[in-house]
Design a protein around this motif. Sequence first.
Motif, short mmCIF file in Angstrom:
data_model
loop_
_atom_site.label_atom_id
_atom_site.label_comp_id
_atom_site.label_asym_id
_atom_site.label_seq_id
_atom_site.Cartn_x
_atom_site.Cartn_y
_atom_site.Cartn_z
N TRP A 79 7.81 11.63 1.57
CA TRP A 79 6.86 10.59 1.16
C TRP A 79 7.50 9.63 0.18
O TRP A 79 8.35 10.00 -0.60
CB TRP A 79 5.66 11.22 0.49
N GLY A 80 6.98 8.43 0.19
CA GLY A 80 7.41 7.38 -0.72
C GLY A 80 7.77 6.18 0.11
O GLY A 80 8.71 6.23 0.89
N GLN A 81 7.00 5.13 -0.02
CA GLN A 81 7.29 3.93 0.75
C GLN A 81 8.57 3.32 0.20
O GLN A 81 8.64 2.98 -0.98
CB GLN A 81 6.13 2.95 0.67
N ASP A 82 9.56 3.21 1.03
CA ASP A 82 10.89 2.75 0.63
C ASP A 82 11.47 3.59 -0.50
O ASP A 82 12.34 3.15 -1.23
CB ASP A 82 10.85 1.28 0.20
N GLY A 83 10.94 4.81 -0.68
CA GLY A 83 11.44 5.68 -1.72
C GLY A 83 11.03 5.28 -3.12
O GLY A 83 11.56 5.80 -4.09
N HIS A 84 10.09 4.35 -3.26
CA HIS A 84 9.77 3.85 -4.59
C HIS A 84 8.36 4.16 -5.08
O HIS A 84 8.14 4.25 -6.27
CB HIS A 84 9.97 2.33 -4.64
N ARG A 85 7.40 4.30 -4.18
CA ARG A 85 6.04 4.57 -4.65
C ARG A 85 5.29 5.42 -3.64
O ARG A 85 5.55 5.37 -2.45
CB ARG A 85 5.29 3.28 -4.95
N PHE A 86 4.35 6.16 -4.14
CA PHE A 86 3.47 6.99 -3.33
C PHE A 86 2.11 6.32 -3.33
O PHE A 86 1.59 5.94 -4.38
CB PHE A 86 3.37 8.38 -3.94
N VAL A 87 1.53 6.12 -2.15
CA VAL A 87 0.22 5.49 -2.03
C VAL A 87 -0.65 6.39 -1.17
O VAL A 87 -0.26 6.77 -0.06
CB VAL A 87 0.33 4.09 -1.39
N LEU A 88 -1.81 6.74 -1.69
CA LEU A 88 -2.80 7.51 -0.93
C LEU A 88 -3.94 6.57 -0.59
O LEU A 88 -4.53 5.95 -1.48
CB LEU A 88 -3.31 8.70 -1.77
N GLN A 89 -4.22 6.44 0.72
CA GLN A 89 -5.26 5.53 1.18
C GLN A 89 -6.32 6.28 1.96
O GLN A 89 -6.04 7.30 2.59
CB GLN A 89 -4.65 4.46 2.08
N ASP A 90 -7.54 5.73 1.95
CA ASP A 90 -8.60 6.31 2.77
C ASP A 90 -8.49 5.74 4.18
O ASP A 90 -7.58 4.94 4.48
CB ASP A 90 -9.98 6.09 2.15
N ALA A 91 -9.40 6.14 5.06
CA ALA A 91 -9.33 5.75 6.47
C ALA A 91 -9.41 4.23 6.66
O ALA A 91 -8.89 3.70 7.63
CB ALA A 91 -10.43 6.44 7.26
N SER A 92 -10.05 3.52 5.73
CA SER A 92 -10.18 2.06 5.86
C SER A 92 -8.97 1.32 5.30
O SER A 92 -8.91 0.10 5.37
CB SER A 92 -11.46 1.58 5.15
N GLY A 93 -8.01 2.06 4.71
CA GLY A 93 -6.83 1.44 4.15
C GLY A 93 -6.94 1.11 2.67
O GLY A 93 -6.01 0.55 2.08
N ARG A 94 -8.07 1.45 2.05
CA ARG A 94 -8.25 1.20 0.62
C ARG A 94 -7.38 2.17 -0.17
O ARG A 94 -7.34 3.36 0.11
CB ARG A 94 -9.72 1.41 0.25
N LEU A 102 -6.41 4.67 -2.86
CA LEU A 102 -7.13 5.61 -3.72
C LEU A 102 -6.30 6.01 -4.93
O LEU A 102 -6.82 6.25 -6.00
CB LEU A 102 -7.53 6.86 -2.94
N ALA A 103 -4.99 6.13 -4.73
CA ALA A 103 -4.09 6.50 -5.82
C ALA A 103 -2.71 5.94 -5.49
O ALA A 103 -2.34 5.81 -4.33
CB ALA A 103 -4.02 8.01 -5.97
N GLU A 104 -1.97 5.60 -6.55
CA GLU A 104 -0.63 5.06 -6.36
C GLU A 104 0.22 5.46 -7.56
O GLU A 104 -0.23 5.42 -8.70
CB GLU A 104 -0.71 3.54 -6.27
N SER A 105 1.44 5.90 -7.29
CA SER A 105 2.34 6.26 -8.38
C SER A 105 3.78 6.11 -7.91
O SER A 105 4.07 6.25 -6.72
CB SER A 105 2.08 7.68 -8.88
N PRO A 106 4.69 5.86 -8.85
CA PRO A 106 6.11 5.79 -8.47
C PRO A 106 6.61 7.17 -8.08
O PRO A 106 6.15 8.18 -8.61
CB PRO A 106 6.80 5.29 -9.73
N VAL A 107 7.53 7.21 -7.15
CA VAL A 107 8.12 8.47 -6.72
C VAL A 107 9.52 8.19 -6.17
O VAL A 107 9.76 7.14 -5.59
CB VAL A 107 7.25 9.19 -5.67
N THR A 108 10.41 9.11 -6.42
CA THR A 108 11.73 9.00 -5.81
C THR A 108 11.81 10.02 -4.68
O THR A 108 11.12 11.04 -4.70
CB THR A 108 12.84 9.30 -6.83
N LEU A 109 12.64 9.74 -3.72
CA LEU A 109 12.81 10.69 -2.63
C LEU A 109 13.70 11.85 -3.05
O LEU A 109 13.60 12.94 -2.51
CB LEU A 109 13.40 9.99 -1.40
#
Length: 119
Positions: A78-93, A95-102
Motif C-alpha cells: 500500500w501507498g500511492q506512489d509509495g508516499h501516502r496511504f488513503v482510505l476511501q469509501d465506496a463513493s471515493g470520499r 476517510l483517512a490519509e497519512s504518509p507511508v513509505t513502502l
Amino acid sequence: MSDDENNRHDSDILIAGAGPVGQILALLLSQRELRVSVVERWAQPYPLPRAVALSHDTQRVLRQLGLGEELAGMLEPWGQDGHRFVLQDASGRTLAESPVTLDSESGLANRSGFSQHEM
C-alpha cells in the motif's frame, strides 16, 4: 468422578474467536508445544471483510508460521506512489490519509492490503 477428574482440561490455552488474530495466536502457541483450543460462536466466517491491511511486523509473524510463499500472491503493498496511504469509501470520499513509505526495517512492504476471506 473425582474433583480432579472434573477439573481436568484437554488444553493449556483456550482462545475465544477464530478470526485472524485467534488463529495466528493458536498457531504460535502450538509451536511452543502448548495444547490450544479455539472456540468460535459462528458456524461460518463473517461474510464481510473487517481487516484489509497488515504491517510488515505481522508479515514477519506469518512468515514465521511458514506462510511466506502463500502470502506473496495475497498481499499488495500500500501507498500511492509509495508516499501516502488513503482510505476511501465506496463513493471515493477520503476517510483517512497519512504518509507511508513502502520500505520497512524488515525489508518487507511497510503496509500491505489483502482480502480477509482469501487470507
